[in-house]
Design a protein around this motif. Structure first.
Motif, PDB file in Angstrom:
ATOM      1  N   GLY B  71       0.835  -1.193   0.000  1.00 47.03           N
ATOM      2  CA  GLY B  71       0.000   0.000   0.000  1.00 47.03           C
ATOM      3  C   GLY B  71       0.870   1.242   0.000  1.00 47.03           C
ATOM      4  N   ASN B  72       0.551   2.179   0.895  1.00 45.91           N
ATOM      5  CA  ASN B  72       1.269   3.446   0.893  1.00 45.91           C
ATOM      6  C   ASN B  72       2.745   3.299   1.240  1.00 45.91           C
ATOM      7  N   THR B  73       3.101   2.229   1.978  1.00 39.37           N
ATOM      8  CA  THR B  73       4.511   2.031   2.325  1.00 39.37           C
ATOM      9  C   THR B  73       5.366   1.907   1.068  1.00 39.37           C
ATOM     10  N   GLY B  74       4.824   1.255   0.045  1.00 44.51           N
ATOM     11  CA  GLY B  74       5.574   1.101  -1.190  1.00 44.51           C
ATOM     12  C   GLY B  74       5.268   2.167  -2.218  1.00 44.51           C
ATOM     13  N   ARG B  75       4.519   3.192  -1.836  1.00 43.13           N
ATOM     14  CA  ARG B  75       4.047   4.175  -2.821  1.00 43.13           C
ATOM     15  C   ARG B  75       4.466   5.596  -2.496  1.00 43.13           C
ATOM     16  N   ASN B  76       5.195   5.785  -1.402  1.00 45.15           N
ATOM     17  CA  ASN B  76       5.518   7.156  -0.998  1.00 45.15           C
ATOM     18  C   ASN B  76       6.862   7.575  -1.588  1.00 45.15           C
ATOM     19  N   THR B  77       7.288   8.789  -1.258  1.00 44.12           N
ATOM     20  CA  THR B  77       8.553   9.286  -1.809  1.00 44.12           C
ATOM     21  C   THR B  77       9.680   9.206  -0.780  1.00 44.12           C
ATOM     22  N   THR B  78       9.488   8.436   0.271  1.00 43.60           N
ATOM     23  CA  THR B  78      10.516   7.974   1.224  1.00 43.60           C
ATOM     24  C   THR B  78      11.219   9.076   2.005  1.00 43.60           C
ATOM     25  N   ILE B  79      10.600  10.233   2.116  1.00 41.11           N
ATOM     26  CA  ILE B  79      11.286  11.333   2.803  1.00 41.11           C
ATOM     27  C   ILE B  79      11.110  11.202   4.319  1.00 41.11           C
ATOM     28  N   MET B 276      11.910  20.236  -1.146  1.00 39.71           N
ATOM     29  CA  MET B 276      10.452  20.206  -1.072  1.00 39.71           C
ATOM     30  C   MET B 276       9.918  21.618  -1.147  1.00 39.71           C
ATOM     31  N   SER B 277       8.772  21.769  -1.792  1.00 43.24           N
ATOM     32  CA  SER B 277       8.120  23.058  -1.808  1.00 43.24           C
ATOM     33  C   SER B 277       6.636  22.873  -1.546  1.00 43.24           C
ATOM     34  N   ASN B 278       6.181  23.374  -0.415  1.00 35.63           N
ATOM     35  CA  ASN B 278       4.752  23.305  -0.106  1.00 35.63           C
ATOM     36  C   ASN B 278       3.942  24.170  -1.052  1.00 35.63           C
ATOM     37  N   ALA B 279       4.495  25.356  -1.377  1.00 33.75           N
ATOM     38  CA  ALA B 279       3.716  26.346  -2.104  1.00 33.75           C
ATOM     39  C   ALA B 279       3.368  25.880  -3.505  1.00 33.75           C
ATOM     40  N   VAL B 280       4.316  25.258  -4.196  1.00 34.35           N
ATOM     41  CA  VAL B 280       4.024  24.835  -5.562  1.00 34.35           C
ATOM     42  C   VAL B 280       3.774  23.329  -5.651  1.00 34.35           C
ATOM     43  N   HIS B 281       3.690  22.653  -4.494  1.00 39.26           N
ATOM     44  CA  HIS B 281       3.341  21.231  -4.458  1.00 39.26           C
ATOM     45  C   HIS B 281       4.275  20.366  -5.278  1.00 39.26           C
ATOM     46  N   GLY B 282       5.552  20.498  -5.045  1.00 39.43           N
ATOM     47  CA  GLY B 282       6.469  19.599  -5.721  1.00 39.43           C
ATOM     48  C   GLY B 282       7.599  19.247  -4.773  1.00 39.43           C
ATOM     49  N   TYR B 283       8.054  18.043  -4.812  1.00 37.70           N
ATOM     50  CA  TYR B 283       9.236  17.695  -4.043  1.00 37.70           C
ATOM     51  C   TYR B 283      10.010  16.647  -4.806  1.00 37.70           C
ATOM     52  N   ILE B 284      11.321  16.680  -4.615  1.00 41.57           N
ATOM     53  CA  ILE B 284      12.157  15.877  -5.497  1.00 41.57           C
ATOM     54  C   ILE B 284      13.395  15.388  -4.753  1.00 41.57           C
ATOM     55  N   SER B 285      13.775  14.171  -5.047  1.00 38.78           N
ATOM     56  CA  SER B 285      15.040  13.623  -4.568  1.00 38.78           C
ATOM     57  C   SER B 285      15.484  12.627  -5.632  1.00 38.78           C
TER      58      SER B 285
END
Lengths: 94, 416
Positions: B71-79, B276-285
């Protein structure tokens, strides 16, 4: 992508709409008599069903009017839209 | 079950790695257990692990309707981070952070926890004031972090666009050096193996269909693999918590939404931190494999479909392209969605319910992964003793009646 049928404007793209949550939650009339539990139920508790869900939508980039939709929360298929105040269609109706 | 070490690696290399034992058993469910955990994601498995390890409850089972960590454990962005504003959540997430720091050793399983730092960007003056306030609050709670300028961000991440003329200019960020990422599958597998070593039964393909109770107390569950009795039941099912609550006869202040993420084709190392950016809804690693891991915002409507809408992806990708113009021609490989259980105050609900012996741990919304060990730690205490741990007491279901909400929209928001 969804196409959503606004009861006033007809079929439009989903990006014109925003969902405004569960429909048919009436504000209690005699609020001064409500207990904390009743307030919590009105303000916060939601049915959040897996399946048919009646919800409010706003045609934000169109006529800017609210309406209700009957949508399945698993398939995302919208089986009916109807104006505020109208009787909701039964859940199986197409 | 053998301990993983350099010696076991050498021993198994001799037999061409064909004789590794399964990391956990797949037993038939017994008729009765001392406690049941419904939900075999990271949080459920961590709960089972700490129940066995810290509270000596080994006659327990984890029931999972699909496969563990699917479920979500395998679907998140691991931050992983712990820079939350309010004391209650800061303490909870910081407990989790401290568990993360020793988790691989504790589990004897490499969860690939990498403290590569987390930047939370600010794009306007109010963002920056909020960031300064949050960093100050964090430091008062003993959580590391500082405010960095656009120039400092540029020095650390040369690819980022700090041009002040764009639509959402980067005015600064908070930086938590101890934040980072972990390998999400390994977290589920490590906790599963750890719990299994203490004798916990992990039962997959076993969906709960009804919760049985007598005189206001739970007695067991009906499942697709038959009836299983237990006097204590912990429910850790994320997006499906309203469905389970309805089986038990009460309502939850939860709405389930699709949250999606996507990864690019693998490219050479280019990002060595998390932005991560809350304002523009994007986060990246960037994962160790080389994929850029990008998280989007939630869809605005309720959904259980484990997929998100295209406009949400478009919005996120646009934000990433503005922040990192160099990524404009990177191709995306895969996209998926999970169902997140959002609470009105963006905080989890952990604790007792109106039904005796039935405990809920849900409402983690868009950011539960980082809390996996801490969530399991406090929930195990709650299930074992019947009373909340000091760390999860503020997160009771009662708070919606008393009004003691913990408004974490600023630190939790959507970006995780």
């Amino acid at each position: 992508m969804f196409l959503i049928e606004c009861p006033w404007c007809g079929l439009r793209d989903e990006t014109e709409f925003s969902c405004a949550g569960e429909a048919h939650i009436a504000r209690p009339l005699e609020t001064e008599k409500l207990s904390d539990e009743e307030w919590a139920d009105y303000l916060f508790m939601r049915s959040n069903p897996k399946g048919a869900h009646r919800e409010q939508w706003l045609h934000a980039a169109g006529c800017r009017r609210y309406f209700n939709a009957l949508r399945d929360t698993v398939t995302y298929k919208i089986s009916a839209t109807y104006k505020i105040g109208e009787t909701p269609p039964s859940e199986g109706k197409k | 079950m053998s301990k993983y070490s350099i010696f076991s690696l050498v021993r198994n290399a001799i037999s061409y790695h064909e004789n590794w034992a399964a990391a956990w058993r797949s037993p038939e469910p017994k008729q009765e257990y001392d406690a049941l955990i419904i939900g075999g994601g990271g949080h459920g498995l961590a709960t089972a692990y700490y129940l066995a390890k810290e509270h000596g409850m080994t006659n327990i089972a984890v029931l999972e309707k699909g496969w563990i960590g699917g479920g979500n454990t395998g679907r998140n962005t691991t931050i992983v981070r712990s820079n939350y504003l309010w004391d209650e959540s800061a303490h909870l997430y910081e407990k989790s952070m401290q568990l993360w720091e020793g988790l691989s050793q504790d589990l004897n399983y490499n969860v690939m926890f990498s403290q590569r730092g987390v930047y939370n960007l600010g794009h306007n003056l109010q963002d920056m004031r909020d960031i300064q306030r949050r960093v100050n609050a964090n430091r008062l709670n003993g959580i590391d972090g500082h405010v960095v300028s656009p120039e400092e961000i540029k020095r650390a991440i040369p690819e980022i666009n700090i041009d002040q003329g764009c639509r959402y200019p980067i005015l600064g960020a908070s930086f938590q050096p101890r934040g980072g990422v972990a390998r999400h599958d390994a977290v589920a597998w490590g906790f599963a193996r750890g719990a299994d070593r203490y004798g916990v039964d992990i039962i997959q393909n076993c969906e709960v269909t009804a919760i049985r109770q007598e005189n206001g107390a739970v007695t067991g569950v009906e499942t697709t693999r038959g009836r299983i009795n237990a006097k204590k039941i912990g429910v850790v099912v994320a997006g499906h918590c309203s469905v389970l609550a309805e089986m038990a006869g009460f309502r939850m202040p939860i709405e389930s939404h699709p949250l999606q993420a996507l990864v690019s084709e693998p490219i050479k190392p280019i990002i060595n931190t998390v932005i991560m950016s809350n304002a523009v809804h994007g986060y990246i690693s960037q994962s160790d494999k080389g994929d850029l891991v990008i998280g989007a915002g939630i869809d605005g409507y309720n959904g259980y479909g484990q997929r998100g809408s295209f406009p949400t992806i478009e919005h996120t990708v646009a934000a990433i392209c503005e922040m990192f113009p160099i990524f404009k021609r990177v191709r995306m490989n895969r996209q998926w969605g999970g169902i997140v259980d959002t609470a009105p105050d963006a905080c989890p609900i952990i604790g007792n319910t109106p039904v005796e012996g039935l405990y809920f741990n849900c409402g983690w919304g868009t950011g539960g992964f980082k809390a996996t060990p801490g969530s399991g730690w406090v929930f195990a205490h709650n299930v074992a003793t019947g009373e909340p741990h000091e760390l999860n007491r503020p997160f009771s279901l009662d708070r919606f009646v008393t009004g003691f909400l913990i408004d974490e929209h600023g630190a939790a928001g959507v970006a995780h």
